[in-house]
Design an enzyme around this catalytic site. Sequence first.
Site, PDB file in Angstrom:
ATOM      1  N   ARG A   1       0.825  -1.223   0.000  1.00 38.98           N
ATOM      2  CA  ARG A   1       0.000   0.000   0.000  1.00 38.98           C
ATOM      3  C   ARG A   1       0.857   1.269   0.000  1.00 38.98           C
ATOM      4  O   ARG A   1       0.595   2.214  -0.756  1.00 38.98           O
ATOM      5  CB  ARG A   1      -0.902  -0.031   1.241  1.00 38.98           C
TER       6      ARG A   1
ATOM      7  N   ASP B   1       7.726 -11.671   0.171  1.00 40.31           N
ATOM      8  CA  ASP B   1       8.539 -12.650  -0.549  1.00 40.31           C
ATOM      9  C   ASP B   1       7.719 -13.889  -0.882  1.00 40.31           C
ATOM     10  O   ASP B   1       7.808 -14.449  -1.979  1.00 40.31           O
ATOM     11  CB  ASP B   1       9.741 -13.072   0.296  1.00 40.31           C
TER      12      ASP B   1
END
Length: 487
Positions: free
Chosen positions: A207, A276
Site C-alpha cells: 500500500r 517474498d
Amino acid sequence: MSDVAPLLLCIEKLEKGRVLCIGDVMLDRFVYGNVERISPEAPIPVFQKLSEVVMLGGAGNVARNIAGLGGKTHFISVVGNDQAGRDLTTQIGSLENLDARLITDASRKTSIKTRYIASGQQMMRADDETISPIDENIRKMVLDAAALGLEDFSALVLADYGKGVLSAGIAGELIQIARLKGIPVIVDPQGSNYDNYMGATLVTPNRKELADAIGLPADSTEEVVSAAAQIARQSGIDAVLATRSHDGMTLVRNAHNYKHFQTNAKEVFDVSGAGDTVVACIATAVSAGISIEDAVALANAAAGIVVGKVGTAVAYVEDLTAYLQQQERATGEAKILNLASALDCASVWRNRGLKLGFTNGCFDLLHPGHLAVLNQAKAACDKLIVGLNSDASTKRLKGDERPIQTASARAAVLASLEIVDLVVIFKEDTPATLVEALRPEVFVKGSDYSLEQIPEAKVVQGYGGEIVLAKLAHGHSTSATIARIVD
C-alpha cells in the site's frame, strides 16, 4: 465444486514450476531476548539476548519459498567476500530444489539485517550493507548468467530491494530478455519509478509503495484500483497486485478490470518476508501454467500462513494443502502439517515461552481410551503435537485389515479436537525421528508401556525431556470395537 477445490487441484501442479530468481540477497538475523528494565544510562530498554536464528532474506527468501512450494529455482545474486556471504552460500546449499550463482564482489558488503525481538515484538532493526549499483563487470556477469538461466526456466522473478543488483537499468534489460522469449516476469518492486519495470507481467507493490509511486493516498479499494491502473497504464505493465496487509490483496489490470482477495491471516506474529512468499507463490504457479487469478488466490493463502510464523518463514506446499483442505471443511485453523512446517510452528511456540508436549499412535477409530491419553497429554503441556502413523506403518503394526480409516481421515478427526494443536503424519513404525527433530519438553505414552518398552525413551532422556505415562481408560480398544461389529 467449492471455490477451494480448484485451488487444491492447482497445488498439485506447483512441482512443475521452474523459476529463475534474481535480486538482492541478504542475511536475516533474528535475535530473541527479554526486556525487563530501562537502562540507567538513557531512557532506552535493556535487551537481554537469549537466542539467535539466521535465515535467508531478501531475494534469497523468495528463492527459498519457491523451493518450499515444490518448484525448482535457480537463484542469481551478488554477495561480498565476507563471512555473511559464506553463510548465505552454506544456507542455500542445504536447500532442495534450489541452486544458485552467487557472484562475489569484494568491494561490497553482504547485506545483513538484524532484528531484536522480545515478547513476540520487534524492538529494533539494525542494517549493515552496501547500497550502490553493481559495477560494469559484475553487471555483465549477472546478465550473462540470467540469459543462460532463462533457457531452462519458465518464469522470472525480480526481487528488488534497492541494494544495487537490479539498479541502473538492469531490471529493464532482464525484463526485455525474458519477454522476448515469451517468459512472464513477476517483480517485487522498490522505489517510486515503475518505468524501471516496463513490460513486466506483474508487479506487487504494498500500500505504501503504491501511494508513493503516484503521490496520492491508496487507502480505500477505489484509491488502490485507481493508483494501480495508473501505474499499469503509464509503465506498460500487464497487471498490478496491491498487497494491503489486513485488507487483503487487489489484482488490477485496468480501472475496470480488477479483483479483490480478502486476507486469510487468522493470527499475525511477524510480517517479515510475507511479500517474498506472495511473489514466490505467484511465480511458481504461473510457471506451472496456472492463471494469474488462481496464482494470486494461492499466494493470498500462503501469506496468511507465513504471518502466523516468526521470521522470514516459508509456506510449504503441505501447509497450503492442509490450510485449503481445512478451509473447505470449515474446521478452522490448519493443524495437519509436515515435519518442516511443524518445526517452524514449534519454533514460534517456544519463542513465546510455551511448553511443547507430544504423544503418538494410530488413532484408528478414535475412542474414549484415546481421549483419556490425549487429555492427560494436553494437561502436561501448553501445545500438544500428535504423531500419527501413516496407513503403511499402521498396516505393519496392526495387520493387513488395518487401518479402518485413512491417515487423512484420522488426521482430520484429531485436528478437530480442541486439545490437539498439531498433527504430523509419520511413515516409520515409531515416531523417534519426529521426537528427535521436535524435541518436545514432555513426551506422553499410555501406562501400558514401561520406560524400557518405549523406543523413543532414550531420545527424550538424551535431550533432557520429561516422560509421562498416562493412566488408561480400560475397556476401550479399536480391535475390540471391530470384533463386536463383525460379530
